[in-house]
Design a protein around this motif. Sequence first.
Motif, PDB file in Angstrom:
ATOM      1  N   ILE A   1     -48.006 -13.014 -41.500  1.00  0.00           N
ATOM      2  CA  ILE A   1     -47.195 -12.471 -40.404  1.00  0.00           C
ATOM      3  C   ILE A   1     -47.424 -13.251 -39.114  1.00  0.00           C
ATOM      4  N   ILE A   2     -48.677 -13.501 -38.782  1.00  0.00           N
ATOM      5  CA  ILE A   2     -48.978 -14.267 -37.566  1.00  0.00           C
ATOM      6  C   ILE A   2     -48.413 -15.675 -37.675  1.00  0.00           C
ATOM      7  N   GLY A   3     -48.465 -16.247 -38.879  1.00  0.00           N
ATOM      8  CA  GLY A   3     -47.883 -17.577 -39.097  1.00  0.00           C
ATOM      9  C   GLY A   3     -46.376 -17.588 -38.880  1.00  0.00           C
ATOM     10  N   GLN A   4     -45.705 -16.509 -39.240  1.00  0.00           N
ATOM     11  CA  GLN A   4     -44.260 -16.428 -39.051  1.00  0.00           C
ATOM     12  C   GLN A   4     -43.874 -16.161 -37.596  1.00  0.00           C
ATOM     13  N   VAL A   5     -44.692 -15.362 -36.911  1.00  0.00           N
ATOM     14  CA  VAL A   5     -44.345 -14.935 -35.556  1.00  0.00           C
ATOM     15  C   VAL A   5     -44.856 -15.920 -34.513  1.00  0.00           C
ATOM     16  N   GLY A   6     -46.121 -16.286 -34.569  1.00  0.00           N
ATOM     17  CA  GLY A   6     -46.706 -17.223 -33.619  1.00  0.00           C
ATOM     18  C   GLY A   6     -48.103 -16.795 -33.213  1.00  0.00           C
TER      19      GLY A   6
ATOM     20  N   PHE B   1     -50.834 -10.421 -28.373  1.00  0.00           N
ATOM     21  CA  PHE B   1     -49.514  -9.935 -28.776  1.00  0.00           C
ATOM     22  C   PHE B   1     -49.588  -8.870 -29.873  1.00  0.00           C
ATOM     23  N   PHE B   2     -50.510  -9.007 -30.794  1.00  0.00           N
ATOM     24  CA  PHE B   2     -50.574  -8.117 -31.956  1.00  0.00           C
ATOM     25  C   PHE B   2     -51.421  -6.872 -31.703  1.00  0.00           C
ATOM     26  N   ASP B   3     -52.078  -6.806 -30.543  1.00  0.00           N
ATOM     27  CA  ASP B   3     -52.891  -5.638 -30.199  1.00  0.00           C
ATOM     28  C   ASP B   3     -51.990  -4.431 -29.978  1.00  0.00           C
ATOM     29  N   ASP B   4     -52.308  -3.336 -30.614  1.00  0.00           N
ATOM     30  CA  ASP B   4     -51.544  -2.088 -30.476  1.00  0.00           C
ATOM     31  C   ASP B   4     -50.048  -2.304 -30.685  1.00  0.00           C
ATOM     32  N   ASN B   5     -49.697  -3.207 -31.595  1.00  0.00           N
ATOM     33  CA  ASN B   5     -48.306  -3.530 -31.895  1.00  0.00           C
ATOM     34  C   ASN B   5     -47.912  -2.799 -33.181  1.00  0.00           C
ATOM     35  N   TRP B   6     -47.118  -1.747 -33.033  1.00  0.00           N
ATOM     36  CA  TRP B   6     -46.743  -0.935 -34.187  1.00  0.00           C
ATOM     37  C   TRP B   6     -46.034  -1.770 -35.250  1.00  0.00           C
ATOM     38  N   ASN B   7     -45.141  -2.663 -34.862  1.00  0.00           N
ATOM     39  CA  ASN B   7     -44.430  -3.487 -35.850  1.00  0.00           C
ATOM     40  C   ASN B   7     -45.398  -4.342 -36.660  1.00  0.00           C
ATOM     41  N   PHE B   8     -46.412  -4.893 -36.007  1.00  0.00           N
ATOM     42  CA  PHE B   8     -47.405  -5.702 -36.722  1.00  0.00           C
ATOM     43  C   PHE B   8     -48.166  -4.839 -37.726  1.00  0.00           C
ATOM     44  N   LYS B   9     -48.626  -3.698 -37.269  1.00  0.00           N
ATOM     45  CA  LYS B   9     -49.375  -2.798 -38.143  1.00  0.00           C
ATOM     46  C   LYS B   9     -48.522  -2.395 -39.352  1.00  0.00           C
TER      47      LYS B   9
ATOM     48  N   VAL C   1     -48.038  -5.292 -41.798  1.00  0.00           N
ATOM     49  CA  VAL C   1     -49.253  -5.484 -42.608  1.00  0.00           C
ATOM     50  C   VAL C   1     -49.313  -4.428 -43.709  1.00  0.00           C
ATOM     51  N   TRP C   2     -49.000  -3.187 -43.381  1.00  0.00           N
ATOM     52  CA  TRP C   2     -48.992  -2.129 -44.390  1.00  0.00           C
ATOM     53  C   TRP C   2     -47.997  -2.446 -45.502  1.00  0.00           C
ATOM     54  N   LEU C   3     -46.778  -2.831 -45.123  1.00  0.00           N
ATOM     55  CA  LEU C   3     -45.746  -3.129 -46.122  1.00  0.00           C
ATOM     56  C   LEU C   3     -46.135  -4.302 -47.018  1.00  0.00           C
ATOM     57  N   LYS C   4     -46.637  -5.363 -46.411  1.00  0.00           N
ATOM     58  CA  LYS C   4     -47.013  -6.559 -47.173  1.00  0.00           C
ATOM     59  C   LYS C   4     -48.193  -6.247 -48.106  1.00  0.00           C
ATOM     60  N   THR C   5     -49.163  -5.498 -47.603  1.00  0.00           N
ATOM     61  CA  THR C   5     -50.321  -5.138 -48.426  1.00  0.00           C
ATOM     62  C   THR C   5     -49.895  -4.224 -49.572  1.00  0.00           C
ATOM     63  N   TYR C   6     -49.049  -3.256 -49.262  1.00  0.00           N
ATOM     64  CA  TYR C   6     -48.530  -2.345 -50.288  1.00  0.00           C
ATOM     65  C   TYR C   6     -47.821  -3.137 -51.388  1.00  0.00           C
ATOM     66  N   HIS C   7     -46.991  -4.058 -50.977  1.00  0.00           N
ATOM     67  CA  HIS C   7     -46.254  -4.882 -51.936  1.00  0.00           C
ATOM     68  C   HIS C   7     -47.215  -5.719 -52.789  1.00  0.00           C
ATOM     69  N   SER C   8     -48.186  -6.346 -52.144  1.00  0.00           N
ATOM     70  CA  SER C   8     -49.168  -7.154 -52.877  1.00  0.00           C
ATOM     71  C   SER C   8     -49.991  -6.300 -53.831  1.00  0.00           C
TER      72      SER C   8
ATOM     73  N   SER D   1     -37.015  -7.241 -41.535  1.00  0.00           N
ATOM     74  CA  SER D   1     -36.475  -6.757 -40.264  1.00  0.00           C
ATOM     75  C   SER D   1     -37.587  -6.570 -39.238  1.00  0.00           C
ATOM     76  N   THR D   2     -38.719  -6.065 -39.683  1.00  0.00           N
ATOM     77  CA  THR D   2     -39.859  -5.861 -38.793  1.00  0.00           C
ATOM     78  C   THR D   2     -40.384  -7.196 -38.283  1.00  0.00           C
ATOM     79  N   ILE D   3     -40.475  -8.180 -39.160  1.00  0.00           N
ATOM     80  CA  ILE D   3     -40.913  -9.521 -38.756  1.00  0.00           C
ATOM     81  C   ILE D   3     -39.936 -10.099 -37.726  1.00  0.00           C
ATOM     82  N   ASN D   4     -38.639  -9.968 -37.993  1.00  0.00           N
ATOM     83  CA  ASN D   4     -37.643 -10.501 -37.055  1.00  0.00           C
ATOM     84  C   ASN D   4     -37.713  -9.812 -35.698  1.00  0.00           C
ATOM     85  N   ALA D   5     -37.959  -8.517 -35.679  1.00  0.00           N
ATOM     86  CA  ALA D   5     -38.107  -7.806 -34.405  1.00  0.00           C
ATOM     87  C   ALA D   5     -39.311  -8.339 -33.632  1.00  0.00           C
ATOM     88  N   MET D   6     -40.411  -8.578 -34.339  1.00  0.00           N
ATOM     89  CA  MET D   6     -41.589  -9.140 -33.672  1.00  0.00           C
ATOM     90  C   MET D   6     -41.313 -10.537 -33.144  1.00  0.00           C
ATOM     91  N   LYS D   7     -40.594 -11.337 -33.920  1.00  0.00           N
ATOM     92  CA  LYS D   7     -40.256 -12.697 -33.462  1.00  0.00           C
ATOM     93  C   LYS D   7     -39.453 -12.642 -32.168  1.00  0.00           C
TER      94      LYS D   7
END
Length: 124
Positions: free
Chosen positions: A44-49, A55-63, A66-73, A94-100
Amino acid sequence: MSIKSLLTTVEPEDLKNVKNFCKVDGDLEDQEITGMMLSARRDIIGQVGDRIDDFFDDNWNFKYAVWLKTYHSYNNRDTSSNAMTFEIQDTYNSTINAMKDDYRYRVWLEDKENDHDDGERNED
């Protein structure tokens, strides 16, 4: 938490939240889930920057991403299965794009502020 910390450390509360999201009881697979979380964060950080350290501190979209990606994995971790597998949900993308979008806006604001500060210094 700095980006370096996000890529190397999973706090117990974060692990607990992901396990709740994935509906995992017990601690038998904590090490594997921790690895999946670190991998998700790196992706996620690689995709966003990684220019804005907080930027990722207290960021609901990031959290949530991570939950979605971990769940999928976690649910698709078996490499030799007869079960049908699915692509990660559109919600993740969509969440990644919003963060971008948010990230690019913050970078633009910082660049604008730095350009303004440079202009003031050149006038002196």
